[in-house]
Design an enzyme around this catalytic site. Structure first.
Site, PDB file in Angstrom:
ATOM      1  N   GLU A 177      -6.835  -1.893 -16.155  1.00 15.71           N
ATOM      2  CA  GLU A 177      -5.582  -1.857 -15.168  1.00 15.71           C
ATOM      3  C   GLU A 177      -6.450  -0.420 -14.407  1.00 15.71           C
ATOM      4  O   GLU A 177      -6.477  -0.534 -12.490  1.00 15.71           O
ATOM      5  CB  GLU A 177      -4.433  -0.657 -15.740  1.00 15.71           C
ATOM      6  CG  GLU A 177      -3.707  -1.317 -16.598  1.00 15.71           C
ATOM      7  CD  GLU A 177      -3.369  -2.579 -15.349  1.00 15.71           C
ATOM      8  OE1 GLU A 177      -2.862  -2.697 -14.788  1.00 15.71           O
ATOM      9  OE2 GLU A 177      -3.566  -3.948 -16.254  1.00 15.71           O
ATOM     10  N   TRP A 184      -8.872  -3.181 -12.102  1.00 12.49           N
ATOM     11  CA  TRP A 184      -7.797  -3.532 -10.444  1.00 12.49           C
ATOM     12  C   TRP A 184      -7.603  -2.366  -9.997  1.00 12.49           C
ATOM     13  O   TRP A 184      -8.047  -3.421  -8.671  1.00 12.49           O
ATOM     14  CB  TRP A 184      -6.448  -3.135 -10.708  1.00 12.49           C
ATOM     15  CG  TRP A 184      -5.886  -5.058 -11.867  1.00 12.49           C
ATOM     16  CD1 TRP A 184      -6.125  -5.050 -13.068  1.00 12.49           C
ATOM     17  CD2 TRP A 184      -6.421  -6.462 -11.255  1.00 12.49           C
ATOM     18  NE1 TRP A 184      -5.066  -6.634 -13.045  1.00 12.49           N
ATOM     19  CE2 TRP A 184      -5.762  -7.535 -11.834  1.00 12.49           C
ATOM     20  CE3 TRP A 184      -6.366  -6.489 -10.321  1.00 12.49           C
ATOM     21  CZ2 TRP A 184      -5.884  -8.518 -11.180  1.00 12.49           C
ATOM     22  CZ3 TRP A 184      -5.636  -7.808  -9.677  1.00 12.49           C
ATOM     23  CH2 TRP A 184      -5.764  -8.929 -10.190  1.00 12.49           C
ATOM     24  N   TRP A 210       6.914 -17.116   8.752  1.00  9.78           N
ATOM     25  CA  TRP A 210       7.225 -15.089   8.001  1.00  9.78           C
ATOM     26  C   TRP A 210       8.218 -15.104   9.130  1.00  9.78           C
ATOM     27  O   TRP A 210       8.556 -15.755  10.085  1.00  9.78           O
ATOM     28  CB  TRP A 210       6.694 -14.097   8.270  1.00  9.78           C
ATOM     29  CG  TRP A 210       5.562 -13.711   7.920  1.00  9.78           C
ATOM     30  CD1 TRP A 210       3.480 -14.020   7.981  1.00  9.78           C
ATOM     31  CD2 TRP A 210       5.424 -13.963   5.910  1.00  9.78           C
ATOM     32  NE1 TRP A 210       3.238 -13.881   7.118  1.00  9.78           N
ATOM     33  CE2 TRP A 210       4.052 -13.742   5.870  1.00  9.78           C
ATOM     34  CE3 TRP A 210       6.356 -13.352   4.776  1.00  9.78           C
ATOM     35  CZ2 TRP A 210       3.569 -13.488   4.686  1.00  9.78           C
ATOM     36  CZ3 TRP A 210       5.704 -14.012   3.969  1.00  9.78           C
ATOM     37  CH2 TRP A 210       4.276 -13.536   3.168  1.00  9.78           C
ATOM     38  N   ASN A 226       5.465  -0.036 -11.801  1.00 16.27           N
ATOM     39  CA  ASN A 226       4.812  -1.164 -11.560  1.00 16.27           C
ATOM     40  C   ASN A 226       4.974  -2.969 -11.444  1.00 16.27           C
ATOM     41  O   ASN A 226       5.748  -3.369 -10.945  1.00 16.27           O
ATOM     42  CB  ASN A 226       3.354  -0.799 -12.257  1.00 16.27           C
ATOM     43  CG  ASN A 226       1.947  -2.030 -11.836  1.00 16.27           C
ATOM     44  OD1 ASN A 226       1.783  -2.690 -10.926  1.00 16.27           O
ATOM     45  ND2 ASN A 226       2.103  -3.529 -12.509  1.00 16.27           N
ATOM     46  N   TRP A 270       4.175  -9.624   4.172  1.00 15.59           N
ATOM     47  CA  TRP A 270       3.937  -8.536   3.194  1.00 15.59           C
ATOM     48  C   TRP A 270       3.565  -7.291   3.802  1.00 15.59           C
ATOM     49  O   TRP A 270       4.078  -6.685   3.497  1.00 15.59           O
ATOM     50  CB  TRP A 270       2.905  -9.243   2.582  1.00 15.59           C
ATOM     51  CG  TRP A 270       2.172  -9.452   2.842  1.00 15.59           C
ATOM     52  CD1 TRP A 270       1.245 -10.252   3.587  1.00 15.59           C
ATOM     53  CD2 TRP A 270       0.105  -8.825   3.210  1.00 15.59           C
ATOM     54  NE1 TRP A 270       0.441 -11.084   4.540  1.00 15.59           N
ATOM     55  CE2 TRP A 270      -0.700  -9.627   3.924  1.00 15.59           C
ATOM     56  CE3 TRP A 270       0.015  -7.240   3.508  1.00 15.59           C
ATOM     57  CZ2 TRP A 270      -1.348  -9.156   4.608  1.00 15.59           C
ATOM     58  CZ3 TRP A 270      -1.198  -7.186   3.506  1.00 15.59           C
ATOM     59  CH2 TRP A 270      -2.048  -7.165   4.127  1.00 15.59           C
ATOM     60  N   TRP A 281      -0.335  -5.718  -2.276  1.00 17.87           N
ATOM     61  CA  TRP A 281       0.423  -6.816  -1.814  1.00 17.87           C
ATOM     62  C   TRP A 281       0.336  -8.363  -1.773  1.00 17.87           C
ATOM     63  O   TRP A 281       0.986  -9.244  -1.572  1.00 17.87           O
ATOM     64  CB  TRP A 281       0.964  -6.678  -0.348  1.00 17.87           C
ATOM     65  CG  TRP A 281       1.775  -5.114  -0.614  1.00 17.87           C
ATOM     66  CD1 TRP A 281       1.978  -3.734  -0.429  1.00 17.87           C
ATOM     67  CD2 TRP A 281       4.184  -5.431  -0.434  1.00 17.87           C
ATOM     68  NE1 TRP A 281       3.183  -3.161  -0.555  1.00 17.87           N
ATOM     69  CE2 TRP A 281       4.241  -4.326  -0.132  1.00 17.87           C
ATOM     70  CE3 TRP A 281       4.111  -6.735  -0.630  1.00 17.87           C
ATOM     71  CZ2 TRP A 281       5.129  -3.974  -0.237  1.00 17.87           C
ATOM     72  CZ3 TRP A 281       5.491  -6.520  -0.269  1.00 17.87           C
ATOM     73  CH2 TRP A 281       6.455  -5.476  -0.244  1.00 17.87           C
TER      74      TRP A 281
HETATM   75  P1  FAD Z   1      -0.878   2.941 -14.968  1.00 19.92           P
HETATM   76  O1  FAD Z   1      -0.269   2.062 -16.339  1.00 19.92           O
HETATM   77  O2  FAD Z   1      -1.242   4.237 -15.842  1.00 19.92           O
HETATM   78  O3  FAD Z   1      -2.770   2.467 -14.513  1.00 19.92           O
HETATM   79  C1  FAD Z   1      -3.391   3.721 -15.185  1.00 19.92           C
HETATM   80  C2  FAD Z   1      -4.488   3.307 -12.809  1.00 19.92           C
HETATM   81  O4  FAD Z   1      -4.659   2.655 -12.639  1.00 19.92           O
HETATM   82  C3  FAD Z   1      -3.168   4.050 -12.266  1.00 19.92           C
HETATM   83  O5  FAD Z   1      -3.305   5.264 -11.929  1.00 19.92           O
HETATM   84  C4  FAD Z   1      -3.860   3.064 -10.644  1.00 19.92           C
HETATM   85  O6  FAD Z   1      -4.979   4.048 -10.632  1.00 19.92           O
HETATM   86  C5  FAD Z   1      -4.791   2.151 -11.420  1.00 19.92           C
HETATM   87  N1  FAD Z   1      -3.680   1.166 -11.585  1.00 19.92           N
HETATM   88  C6  FAD Z   1      -3.092  -0.039 -12.301  1.00 19.92           C
HETATM   89  N2  FAD Z   1      -2.584  -0.651 -11.725  1.00 19.92           N
HETATM   90  C7  FAD Z   1      -3.116  -1.849 -10.995  1.00 19.92           C
HETATM   91  C8  FAD Z   1      -2.919  -2.066  -9.709  1.00 19.92           C
HETATM   92  N3  FAD Z   1      -2.120  -3.212  -9.810  1.00 19.92           N
HETATM   93  N4  FAD Z   1      -3.662  -2.334  -8.512  1.00 19.92           N
HETATM   94  C9  FAD Z   1      -4.561  -1.676  -8.753  1.00 19.92           C
HETATM   95  N5  FAD Z   1      -4.485   0.006  -9.163  1.00 19.92           N
HETATM   96  C10 FAD Z   1      -3.767  -0.184 -10.417  1.00 19.92           C
HETATM   97  N6  FAD Z   1      -1.460   1.533  -6.851  1.00 19.92           N
HETATM   98  C11 FAD Z   1      -2.071   2.794  -6.573  1.00 19.92           C
HETATM   99  O7  FAD Z   1      -2.267   3.477  -6.813  1.00 19.92           O
HETATM  100  N7  FAD Z   1      -1.673   2.287  -4.856  1.00 19.92           N
HETATM  101  C12 FAD Z   1      -0.729   1.637  -4.595  1.00 19.92           C
HETATM  102  O8  FAD Z   1      -0.857   2.017  -2.927  1.00 19.92           O
HETATM  103  C13 FAD Z   1       0.127   0.877  -4.822  1.00 19.92           C
HETATM  104  N8  FAD Z   1       0.683  -0.208  -4.375  1.00 19.92           N
HETATM  105  C14 FAD Z   1       1.199  -1.494  -4.343  1.00 19.92           C
HETATM  106  C15 FAD Z   1       1.681  -1.879  -4.416  1.00 19.92           C
HETATM  107  C16 FAD Z   1       2.420  -2.628  -4.587  1.00 19.92           C
HETATM  108  C17 FAD Z   1       3.024  -4.405  -4.479  1.00 19.92           C
HETATM  109  C18 FAD Z   1       2.196  -3.134  -6.302  1.00 19.92           C
HETATM  110  C19 FAD Z   1       2.512  -3.903  -7.233  1.00 19.92           C
HETATM  111  C20 FAD Z   1       1.257  -2.218  -7.046  1.00 19.92           C
HETATM  112  C21 FAD Z   1       0.707  -1.093  -6.321  1.00 19.92           C
HETATM  113  N9  FAD Z   1      -0.146  -0.240  -7.024  1.00 19.92           N
HETATM  114  C22 FAD Z   1      -0.528   0.663  -6.579  1.00 19.92           C
HETATM  115  C23 FAD Z   1      -0.422  -0.798  -7.964  1.00 19.92           C
HETATM  116  C24 FAD Z   1       0.378  -0.352  -9.457  1.00 19.92           C
HETATM  117  O9  FAD Z   1       1.861  -0.464  -9.288  1.00 19.92           O
HETATM  118  C25 FAD Z   1       0.579   1.662  -9.236  1.00 19.92           C
HETATM  119  O10 FAD Z   1      -1.446   2.132  -9.512  1.00 19.92           O
HETATM  120  C26 FAD Z   1       0.663   2.291 -10.852  1.00 19.92           C
HETATM  121  O11 FAD Z   1       1.996   1.845 -10.335  1.00 19.92           O
HETATM  122  C27 FAD Z   1       1.087   3.579 -10.893  1.00 19.92           C
HETATM  123  O12 FAD Z   1       1.044   3.977 -11.765  1.00 19.92           O
HETATM  124  P2  FAD Z   1       0.200   4.598 -13.236  1.00 19.92           P
HETATM  125  O13 FAD Z   1      -0.439   5.581 -12.870  1.00 19.92           O
HETATM  126  O14 FAD Z   1       1.521   5.494 -14.148  1.00 19.92           O
HETATM  127  O15 FAD Z   1       0.003   3.295 -13.312  1.00 19.92           O
END
Ligand code: FAD
Length: 476
Positions: free
Chosen positions: A274, A277, A305, A340, A358, A381
């Site tokens: 993650e 990502w 759209w 997420n 989007w 997005w």
């Molecule tokens: P954890 O599950 O603990 O993951 C650990 C770290 O991994 C996160 O803190 C983050 O840095 C990274 N990570 C995890 N999933 C993703 C992912 N899909 N994409 C990129 N990095 C990821 N994340 C953001 O940090 N900023 C945003 O603006 C953002 N916008 C999003 C918009 C949409 C539509 C979606 C579907 C996801 C988005 N995310 C974004 C990704 C993700 O939802 C969040 O990073 C995550 O929910 C953060 O919670 P956590 O730290 O507990 O995640």
């Protein structure tokens, strides 16, 4: 001795901070500065990000003061403010951790170039990513467009240097005026909508979140991360965005927990993926700057759209009539964060069920998320919309009812955020309109009065989206 400038940006920490470590190595006095530049460095942070920045800067100042220093605050054009500081102090070097978002990256290069011409050296480091963009390329020297091979190459490329600890002392030269953060108005007033924000911005808060996650969610992360009613994820995203902790420290700590047998290696690997990502998003945006504004896959720019201000407003307010979507949008508004799994469902609802661009959703998330991050937001997005690199297949249209039943089976999440449905039995919770009238009445639910009816019919909306998406797919 001439001092050196330590220019803080998205690296609001003292531990494992390569620019700080290099500044210390000069043996010169250090001027730690943060410049609030609301013009030249790309998109202005949204309201929730500004809330966070306010607290994070205060925390950094406290950490510096404990070491005999302080944070100098300036506001205005970054280059002009750096020059002013140089004129005032005779500093002849600037240390900074690079920003990789296209506009900020170019702006930084311009500043470094201009200062160099006057004998001021700017030293840039990578403090925000496991590997800098450009360091992870395919065998043909091209950027990766698919995640899995990117991750493999990333983990091979990322150097695992030892983290430098926070310094014990860091005295700041006296006699320099800085601005008062209270005057910056980063915290909302009239109204203060941040009452439900339960976060501890700053380096100590980041470390605490990491420890809590390693003790809690990590052991079952691969499954728990998908359950919005549980604290199954790290909540590190805003801390990582503002650089209050380095991704390298996070990865090292999680791997150490696995090496010590405290969690299964597969759980740690899932978590590191993650983080991968996050890296993939940053590398993509750096290499394809247009994706902040336009579809990564250009054929998607032709999406038909819809303009639907009422649908958009209902989505923002959490009043679509689909409980999981509404719970997510309300969690976002109340806390500055959304789980997420629910982000994916809520985003998909906007772009597929409502066929709303989007970019509208991305802008709302930008303003309301405490972790709003240009690269991650845009990449995700576009992933949901089907227009991104390695995106979800276009025909994958999340069913918000089925998603709720699968990932919130006991209804904990929906009951928390949509209290008007709290008394509805689980069987109907994710689709209240299917509950018999007597059940609705007993639960105090009056559709259209206490809770909205669905603003679109799932089957019809799905068919409409599929028609539009099929036409786009045919162009590629
Ligand atoms: P954890 O599950 O603990 O993951 C650990 C770290 O991994 C996160 O803190 C983050 O840095 C990274 N990570 C995890 N999933 C993703 C992912 N899909 N994409 C990129 N990095 C990821 N994340 C953001 O940090 N900023 C945003 O603006 C953002 N916008 C999003 C918009 C949409 C539509 C979606 C579907 C996801 C988005 N995310 C974004 C990704 C993700 O939802 C969040 O990073 C995550 O929910 C953060 O919670 P956590 O730290 O507990 O995640």
């Amino acid at each position: 001795m001439r001092p050196v400038i330590l220019w803080f940006r998205r690296d609001l920490r003292l531990g494992d901070n390569p620019a700080l470590a290099a500044a210390i190595d000069t043996g010169r006095p250090i001027l730690p500065v943060y410049i609030l530049d609301e013009g030249g460095e790309g998109r202005r942070p949204g309201a929730a990000s500004r809330w966070w920045l306010d607290k994070s800067l205060r925390a950094l100042d406290v950490a510096l003061r404990r070491r005999g220093g302080r944070l100098i605050l300036r506001r205005g054009d970054s280059e002009a403010e750096l020059r002013r500081l140089i004129d005032q102090t005779g500093a002849d070097q600037v240390f900074m951790n690079r920003r990789f978002e296209p506009e900020a990256f170019i702006r930084d290069a311009d500043i470094a170039h201009a200062l160099k011409a006057e004998g001021i050296a700017c030293h840039g480091f990578n403090g925000s990513l496991l590997a800098r963009p450009g360091a992870v390329l395919t065998g043909a020297g091209k950027p990766y467009r698919v995640f899995t091979p990117f991750l493999k190459a990333l983990l091979q490329a990322a150097p695992d240097r030892l983290a430098t600890p926070a310094p014990e002392t860091l005295a700041t030269p006296e006699g320099l005026a800085g601005e008062d953060i209270d005057a910056w108005g980063l915290h909302p007033t009239a109204p203060d909508w941040s009452q439900g924000f339960d976060w501890t911005p700053g380096e100590a808060g980041a470390a605490a979140a990491l420890s809590a996650f390693i003790e809690g969610g990590l052991a079952d992360y691969a499954v728990g991360r998908d359950v919005p009613g549980r604290r199954g994820t790290s909540r590190l995203s805003p801390h990582l965005h503002w650089g209050e902790i380095s991704p390298r420290s996070v990865v090292r700590a999680v791997r150490a927990a696995a090496a010590q047998g405290r969690v299964a290696p597969a759980q740690a690997d899932k978590f590191v993926a993650e983080i991968g990502w996050r890296e993939f998003s940053a590398h993509l945006l750096h290499q394809f700057p247009y994706m902040a504004e336009r579809a990564f896959r250009p054929e998607f720019d032709a999406m038909p759209w819809r303009t639907d201000p009422e649908g958009l407003a209902a989505w923002k307010k959490g009043r679509t009539g689909y409980p999981l979507v509404d719970a997510g949008m309300r969690e976002l508004w109340a806390t500055g964060w959304m789980h997420n799994r629910v982000r994916m469902v809520a985003a998909s609802f906007l772009v597929k069920h409502l066929l709303i661009d989007w970019r509208e959703g991305e802008a709302w998330f930008w303003d309301t998320l405490v972790d709003a991050d240009l690269a991650s937001n845009v990449q995700n997005w576009q992933w949901v919309a089907g227009s991104g690199a390695d995106a979800a297949p276009y025909f994958r249209i999340f069913n918000p009812v089925a998603q709720g039943e699968k990932f919130d089976p006991a209804g904990r999440y929906v009951r928390r955020w949509v209290p008007e449905l709290r008394a509805l039995p689980g069987r109907w919770l994710h689709a209240p309109w299917t509950a018999p009238a007597a059940v609705q009445a007993e639960a105090g639910v009056r559709l259209g009065r206490t809770y909205p009816r669905p603003i679109v019919d799932h089957a019809a909306a799905r068919a409409r989206a599929l028609d539009a998406l099929k036409a786009i797919a045919a162009r590629s």
